[in-house]
Design a protein around this motif. Structure first.
Motif, PDB file in Angstrom:
ATOM      1  N   PRO A  81     -50.766 123.438 105.490  1.00 21.62           N
ATOM      2  CA  PRO A  81     -49.762 124.422 105.915  1.00 21.62           C
ATOM      3  C   PRO A  81     -48.360 123.821 106.038  1.00 21.62           C
ATOM      4  O   PRO A  81     -47.366 124.519 105.867  1.00 21.62           O
ATOM      5  CB  PRO A  81     -50.272 124.896 107.281  1.00 21.62           C
ATOM      6  N   ALA A  82     -48.268 122.518 106.294  1.00 23.37           N
ATOM      7  CA  ALA A  82     -46.966 121.856 106.419  1.00 23.37           C
ATOM      8  C   ALA A  82     -46.187 121.868 105.101  1.00 23.37           C
ATOM      9  O   ALA A  82     -44.967 121.722 105.103  1.00 23.37           O
ATOM     10  CB  ALA A  82     -47.152 120.422 106.907  1.00 23.37           C
ATOM     11  N   GLU A  83     -46.886 122.023 103.981  1.00 25.32           N
ATOM     12  CA  GLU A  83     -46.221 122.055 102.681  1.00 25.32           C
ATOM     13  C   GLU A  83     -45.540 123.382 102.404  1.00 25.32           C
ATOM     14  O   GLU A  83     -44.719 123.485 101.497  1.00 25.32           O
ATOM     15  CB  GLU A  83     -47.213 121.751 101.558  1.00 25.32           C
ATOM     16  N   LEU A  84     -45.871 124.416 103.150  1.00 23.09           N
ATOM     17  CA  LEU A  84     -45.267 125.736 102.957  1.00 23.09           C
ATOM     18  C   LEU A  84     -44.012 125.871 103.805  1.00 23.09           C
ATOM     19  O   LEU A  84     -44.034 125.583 104.993  1.00 23.09           O
ATOM     20  CB  LEU A  84     -46.251 126.838 103.364  1.00 23.09           C
ATOM     21  N   GLU A  85     -42.939 126.313 103.177  1.00 27.43           N
ATOM     22  CA  GLU A  85     -41.718 126.576 103.944  1.00 27.43           C
ATOM     23  C   GLU A  85     -41.917 127.860 104.726  1.00 27.43           C
ATOM     24  O   GLU A  85     -42.468 128.833 104.201  1.00 27.43           O
ATOM     25  CB  GLU A  85     -40.530 126.737 103.000  1.00 27.43           C
ATOM     26  N   PRO A  86     -41.449 127.901 105.969  1.00 32.21           N
ATOM     27  CA  PRO A  86     -41.587 129.140 106.742  1.00 32.21           C
ATOM     28  C   PRO A  86     -40.677 130.227 106.182  1.00 32.21           C
ATOM     29  O   PRO A  86     -39.634 129.931 105.592  1.00 32.21           O
ATOM     30  CB  PRO A  86     -41.153 128.734 108.152  1.00 32.21           C
ATOM     31  N   ALA A  87     -41.097 131.468 106.374  1.00 33.19           N
ATOM     32  CA  ALA A  87     -40.237 132.585 106.000  1.00 33.19           C
ATOM     33  C   ALA A  87     -39.094 132.645 107.010  1.00 33.19           C
ATOM     34  O   ALA A  87     -39.208 132.153 108.127  1.00 33.19           O
ATOM     35  CB  ALA A  87     -41.035 133.886 105.997  1.00 33.19           C
ATOM     36  N   THR A  88     -38.009 133.248 106.632  1.00 33.63           N
ATOM     37  CA  THR A  88     -36.862 133.365 107.526  1.00 33.63           C
ATOM     38  C   THR A  88     -37.230 134.222 108.729  1.00 33.63           C
ATOM     39  O   THR A  88     -37.709 135.337 108.574  1.00 33.63           O
ATOM     40  CB  THR A  88     -35.672 134.007 106.788  1.00 33.63           C
ATOM     41  N   SER A  89     -37.012 133.689 109.923  1.00 33.82           N
ATOM     42  CA  SER A  89     -37.289 134.447 111.138  1.00 33.82           C
ATOM     43  C   SER A  89     -36.058 135.230 111.544  1.00 33.82           C
ATOM     44  O   SER A  89     -34.933 134.799 111.351  1.00 33.82           O
ATOM     45  CB  SER A  89     -37.669 133.506 112.287  1.00 33.82           C
ATOM     46  N   ARG A  90     -36.322 136.374 112.113  1.00 33.56           N
ATOM     47  CA  ARG A  90     -35.248 137.210 112.621  1.00 33.56           C
ATOM     48  C   ARG A  90     -35.599 137.635 114.037  1.00 33.56           C
ATOM     49  O   ARG A  90     -36.759 137.685 114.410  1.00 33.56           O
ATOM     50  CB  ARG A  90     -35.066 138.421 111.723  1.00 33.56           C
ATOM     51  N   VAL A  91     -34.593 137.977 114.798  1.00 33.49           N
ATOM     52  CA  VAL A  91     -34.785 138.409 116.173  1.00 33.49           C
ATOM     53  C   VAL A  91     -35.515 139.748 116.179  1.00 33.49           C
ATOM     54  O   VAL A  91     -35.195 140.631 115.393  1.00 33.49           O
ATOM     55  CB  VAL A  91     -33.414 138.557 116.870  1.00 33.49           C
ATOM     56  N   PRO A  92     -36.522 139.917 117.069  1.00 38.08           N
ATOM     57  CA  PRO A  92     -37.185 141.231 117.148  1.00 38.08           C
ATOM     58  C   PRO A  92     -36.178 142.332 117.471  1.00 38.08           C
ATOM     59  O   PRO A  92     -35.283 142.154 118.285  1.00 38.08           O
ATOM     60  CB  PRO A  92     -38.180 141.051 118.298  1.00 38.08           C
ATOM     61  N   MET A  93     -36.317 143.444 116.807  1.00 36.89           N
ATOM     62  CA  MET A  93     -35.416 144.581 116.992  1.00 36.89           C
ATOM     63  C   MET A  93     -36.205 145.799 117.444  1.00 36.89           C
ATOM     64  O   MET A  93     -37.385 145.909 117.179  1.00 36.89           O
ATOM     65  CB  MET A  93     -34.723 144.916 115.670  1.00 36.89           C
ATOM     66  N   ARG A  94     -35.529 146.696 118.085  1.00 36.94           N
ATOM     67  CA  ARG A  94     -36.118 147.972 118.491  1.00 36.94           C
ATOM     68  C   ARG A  94     -35.221 149.086 117.954  1.00 36.94           C
ATOM     69  O   ARG A  94     -33.999 148.950 117.930  1.00 36.94           O
ATOM     70  CB  ARG A  94     -36.175 148.079 120.015  1.00 36.94           C
ATOM     71  N   PRO A  95     -35.802 150.206 117.557  1.00 39.09           N
ATOM     72  CA  PRO A  95     -34.976 151.333 117.105  1.00 39.09           C
ATOM     73  C   PRO A  95     -34.109 151.854 118.254  1.00 39.09           C
ATOM     74  O   PRO A  95     -34.523 151.840 119.406  1.00 39.09           O
ATOM     75  CB  PRO A  95     -35.996 152.395 116.709  1.00 39.09           C
ATOM     76  N   ILE A  96     -32.903 152.284 117.923  1.00 39.66           N
ATOM     77  CA  ILE A  96     -31.989 152.848 118.915  1.00 39.66           C
ATOM     78  C   ILE A  96     -31.631 154.265 118.488  1.00 39.66           C
ATOM     79  O   ILE A  96     -31.301 154.508 117.323  1.00 39.66           O
ATOM     80  CB  ILE A  96     -30.699 151.999 119.033  1.00 39.66           C
ATOM     81  N   GLU A  97     -31.710 155.189 119.414  1.00 43.07           N
ATOM     82  CA  GLU A  97     -31.384 156.577 119.110  1.00 43.07           C
ATOM     83  C   GLU A  97     -29.872 156.723 118.950  1.00 43.07           C
ATOM     84  O   GLU A  97     -29.091 156.060 119.629  1.00 43.07           O
ATOM     85  CB  GLU A  97     -31.902 157.483 120.217  1.00 43.07           C
ATOM     86  N   MET A  98     -29.450 157.601 118.055  1.00 41.46           N
ATOM     87  CA  MET A  98     -28.035 157.766 117.730  1.00 41.46           C
ATOM     88  C   MET A  98     -27.197 158.214 118.920  1.00 41.46           C
ATOM     89  O   MET A  98     -26.040 157.851 119.034  1.00 41.46           O
ATOM     90  CB  MET A  98     -27.869 158.749 116.568  1.00 41.46           C
ATOM     91  N   HIS A  99     -27.779 158.995 119.850  1.00 39.69           N
ATOM     92  CA  HIS A  99     -26.982 159.472 120.981  1.00 39.69           C
ATOM     93  C   HIS A  99     -26.505 158.315 121.857  1.00 39.69           C
ATOM     94  O   HIS A  99     -25.491 158.426 122.537  1.00 39.69           O
ATOM     95  CB  HIS A  99     -27.750 160.511 121.805  1.00 39.69           C
ATOM     96  N   ILE A 100     -27.198 157.179 121.824  1.00 41.76           N
ATOM     97  CA  ILE A 100     -26.758 156.008 122.586  1.00 41.76           C
ATOM     98  C   ILE A 100     -25.453 155.470 122.000  1.00 41.76           C
ATOM     99  O   ILE A 100     -24.519 155.151 122.726  1.00 41.76           O
ATOM    100  CB  ILE A 100     -27.849 154.923 122.605  1.00 41.76           C
ATOM    101  N   PHE A 101     -25.379 155.417 120.670  1.00 38.73           N
ATOM    102  CA  PHE A 101     -24.135 154.983 120.031  1.00 38.73           C
ATOM    103  C   PHE A 101     -23.009 155.988 120.279  1.00 38.73           C
ATOM    104  O   PHE A 101     -21.863 155.622 120.465  1.00 38.73           O
ATOM    105  CB  PHE A 101     -24.331 154.809 118.517  1.00 38.73           C
TER     106      PHE A 101
END
Length: 112
Positions: A81-101
């Motif tokens: 497994p050390a030979e495999l490059e990790p996939a790019t990690s991203r911060v967990p996101m949650r959907p936001i309702e438009m009325h909040i914006f």
């Protein structure tokens, strides 16, 4: 030479296993068999697997399944497994309702 990049190497045919129905990525509902089959179809990197199957693209962003997926891919390729490059990690996101914006105040605006 890195064996992950050696696409001429034959890893053998896909042979179904008894535990192929085991759920690995809970967010996207991807099974061990789907991951194994993707490797035999030519997806040899974590990024390819992620883009092809969407493993690690759910709400947890791979926090739950990435190590399991990496182990499965490495096992199918016959590498560490050390030979495999990790996939790019991203911060967990949650959907936001438009009325909040819509309720956001512009800079310098006050409640009156």
């Amino acid at each position: 030479m890195n064996t992950v990049n050696d696409r001429a190497r034959d890893i053998g045919p896909f042979v179904p296993a008894a535990d192929d129905d085991m759920l690995i990525c809970r967010c996207e509902e991807i099974t061990k068999g789907e991951i194994r089959k993707a490797v035999h179809e030519g997806m040899w990197t974590m990024t390819e697997i992620r883009r092809y199957l969407r493993t690690g693209m759910g709400l947890c962003q791979g926090q739950t399944c990435s190590r399991l997926v990496k182990g499965i891919v490495a096992r199918e390729l016959g590498i560490s497994p050390a030979e495999l490059e990790p996939a790019t990690s991203r911060v967990p996101m949650r959907p936001i309702e438009m009325h909040i914006f819509a309720n956001e105040k512009k800079e310098g605006e006050t409640d009156e």
